[in-house]
Design an enzyme around this catalytic site. Structure first.
Site, PDB file in Angstrom:
ATOM      1  N   THR A   3     -24.782  33.504  -0.397  1.00  0.00           N
ATOM      2  CA  THR A   3     -24.576  32.073  -0.171  1.00  0.00           C
ATOM      3  C   THR A   3     -23.113  31.749  -0.450  1.00  0.00           C
ATOM      4  OG1 THR A   3     -26.791  31.384  -0.678  1.00  0.00           O
ATOM      5  CG2 THR A   3     -25.073  29.853  -1.282  1.00  0.00           C
TER       6      THR A   3
ATOM      7  N   ARG B 161     -39.169  26.816   3.962  1.00  0.00           N
ATOM      8  CA  ARG B 161     -38.718  26.714   2.567  1.00  0.00           C
ATOM      9  C   ARG B 161     -37.280  26.176   2.525  1.00  0.00           C
ATOM     10  NH1 ARG B 161     -34.098  28.915  -0.363  1.00  0.00           N
ATOM     11  NH2 ARG B 161     -34.702  29.190  -2.524  1.00  0.00           N
ATOM     12  N   VAL B 162     -37.044  25.227   1.638  1.00  0.00           N
ATOM     13  CA  VAL B 162     -35.691  24.707   1.443  1.00  0.00           C
ATOM     14  C   VAL B 162     -35.313  24.946  -0.009  1.00  0.00           C
ATOM     15  CG1 VAL B 162     -34.225  22.658   1.497  1.00  0.00           C
ATOM     16  CG2 VAL B 162     -35.997  22.959   3.231  1.00  0.00           C
ATOM     17  N   GLY B 163     -34.120  25.458  -0.234  1.00  0.00           N
ATOM     18  CA  GLY B 163     -33.656  25.721  -1.602  1.00  0.00           C
ATOM     19  C   GLY B 163     -32.760  24.617  -2.118  1.00  0.00           C
ATOM     20  N   ASP B 164     -31.938  24.966  -3.082  1.00  0.00           N
ATOM     21  CA  ASP B 164     -31.077  23.982  -3.734  1.00  0.00           C
ATOM     22  C   ASP B 164     -29.868  23.591  -2.886  1.00  0.00           C
ATOM     23  OD1 ASP B 164     -30.186  26.664  -4.030  1.00  0.00           O
ATOM     24  OD2 ASP B 164     -28.815  26.062  -5.631  1.00  0.00           O
TER      25      ASP B 164
ATOM     26  N   THR C 161     -24.856  28.847  -6.618  1.00  0.00           N
ATOM     27  CA  THR C 161     -25.531  29.941  -5.919  1.00  0.00           C
ATOM     28  C   THR C 161     -26.497  30.613  -6.884  1.00  0.00           C
ATOM     29  OG1 THR C 161     -25.295  32.077  -4.801  1.00  0.00           O
ATOM     30  CG2 THR C 161     -23.615  31.526  -6.425  1.00  0.00           C
ATOM     31  N   GLY C 162     -27.677  30.975  -6.368  1.00  0.00           N
ATOM     32  CA  GLY C 162     -28.638  31.639  -7.242  1.00  0.00           C
ATOM     33  C   GLY C 162     -30.053  31.312  -6.829  1.00  0.00           C
TER      34      GLY C 162
ATOM     35  N   GLY D   8     -32.661  29.325  -6.050  1.00  0.00           N
ATOM     36  CA  GLY D   8     -32.599  27.916  -5.709  1.00  0.00           C
ATOM     37  C   GLY D   8     -33.659  27.049  -6.357  1.00  0.00           C
TER      38      GLY D   8
HETATM   39  N1  ASP Z   1     -29.398  29.201  -3.761  1.00  0.00           N
HETATM   40  C1  ASP Z   1     -29.728  29.774  -2.485  1.00  0.00           C
HETATM   41  C2  ASP Z   1     -31.132  29.360  -2.114  1.00  0.00           C
HETATM   42  O1  ASP Z   1     -31.983  29.344  -2.975  1.00  0.00           O
HETATM   43  C3  ASP Z   1     -29.661  31.262  -2.471  1.00  0.00           C
HETATM   44  C4  ASP Z   1     -28.394  31.877  -3.016  1.00  0.00           C
HETATM   45  O2  ASP Z   1     -27.572  31.193  -3.605  1.00  0.00           O
HETATM   46  O3  ASP Z   1     -28.174  33.099  -2.842  1.00  0.00           O
HETATM   47  O4  ASP Z   1     -31.387  29.113  -0.967  1.00  0.00           O
END
Ligand code: ASP
Length: 347
Positions: free
Chosen positions: A214, A242-245, A265-266, A268
């Site tokens: 990301t 699916r939706v992340g952060d 990033t991480g 989510g």
């Molecule tokens: N935070 C991102 C998500 O959950 C993934 C990532 O940062 O690698 O979609």
């Protein structure tokens, strides 16, 4: 005139181990980060806004297949791509975001149009694509986002029947009996190749040569304003829809001149539950702590309480930056106007 103008970027955090990375791959990452920082730095040096600098940096990161955003994005469980992005202007608190788009070449540019030309903050799926198209942004065939390396990674994750953070290949490969058998055609698809048996070493990443992430950027411009932008393909093998952060203002992206600009990033889901990006700003406002202290607390203390893995980049209106992460590595770098860009990968 603020003389502390600075841009910082990340290319994702996760299990990024020196032992698993070849010298040439490492050099490739440093070069890519350096080029993006230089471009952002030029925008700031020319008197451009922080918003312009982060847009341009993230656009370039989206176009670079090394990272999990735009071209080179990870695969969903259905073997497709669904992209998310957000951008925020710290001088006005204006924000724009899009999620679950499959055909917008540069999601960050669509997010920027939402910020500038819409009464709304977040568009999803077909509506987001229609908006981007009406705004004259480039629409591409879904195959544009395909890369062989990401497809191999997806085959491995699918074999484990789990969704996973982009850079966590080591964990997966260590527990997997599957490996890549992705021959070299250009058509991505769920049934094209099946993983074959293999004996992975404990620290072998999904793909020893390629790791992805990301992306995000934060900046302080010469006028004293901050901005942040984040863009992603999400997590490998995620459920469709699916939706992340990343596209959620306050979770994956936040900017306020009064405190700071943040891109995360991480994992989510945990960043959403912790409202991680906003928490950095809120701690600065309510606890009166520095950007470094607030960022450290979110990444090293609060996120780990719910197994949140990853990192963030943050900058305040005086140009102080923080780039903490609680994983083995995070592709990252920063560049102050007039100085040589600094890039790093490992802890
Ligand atoms: N935070 C991102 C998500 O959950 C993934 C990532 O940062 O690698 O979609």
């Amino acid at each position: 005139m603020n003389t502390n103008a600075v841009i910082a970027i990340h290319g994702g955090a996760g299990t990024i181990l020196r032992a698993s990375m070849s010298a040439s791959a490492e050099a490739e990452y440093h070069a890519a980060l350096h080029a993006v920082l230089s471009a952002g730095q030029r925008v700031l040096a020319d008197g451009g806004s922080a918003l312009d600098a982060v847009s341009e940096a993230v656009r370039l990161l989206e176009d670079c297949p090394l990272f999990n955003a735009g071209r080179g994005a990870v695969y969903t469980a259905a073997g497709t791509h669904e992209l998310d992005a957000a951008i925020m202007d710290g001088s006005t608190l204006d924000a724009g975001a899009i999620c679950c788009v499959k055909r917008v070449r540069n999601p960050v540019l669509a997010a920027r149009r939402v910020l500038e030309r819409s009464d709304h903050v977040l568009f999803t799926g077909e509506g987001a694509e229609a908006f981007a198209s009406a705004q004259g942004l480039e629409i591409v065939e879904p195959a544009y986002f395909h890369t062989e390396a990401r497809h191999r990674q997806w085959l491995l994750a699918r074999g484990q029947q789990r969704a996973m953070l982009d850079h966590d290949g080591a964990t997966l490969a260590a527990s997997s009996s599957a490996t890549d058998n992705d021959s070299n055609t250009a058509n991505a698809g769920p049934n094209r190749n099946e993983p074959t048996p293999h004996e992975p070493t404990p620290h072998e990443p999904i793909d020893p040569n390629r790791k992805f992430g990301t992306v995000g950027a934060i900046a302080l411009d010469q006028h004293g304003h901050v901005a942040a932008a984040t863009s992603t393909g999400g997590v490998t093998n995620k459920q469709v829809g699916r939706v992340g952060d990343t596209p959620l203002i306050g979770a994956g992206c936040y900017a306020d001149d009064a405190t700071c600009a943040v891109s995360t990033t991480g994992s989510g889901e945990m960043f959403m539950r912790m409202v991680a990006a906003y928490d950095v700003a809120a701690q600065m406002a309510y606890r009166n702590v520095s950007v470094q202290e607030a960022a450290h607390d979110v990444v090293m203390n609060r996120l780990p309480k719910i197994d949140g893995r990853g990192g963030l980049i943050a900058v305040d209106a005086r140009g102080n930056i923080a780039l903490p992460f609680n994983t083995e590595g995070m592709y990252r770098g920063f560049a102050r106007v007039g100085e040589t860009p600094v890039t790093a990968i490992y802890r």
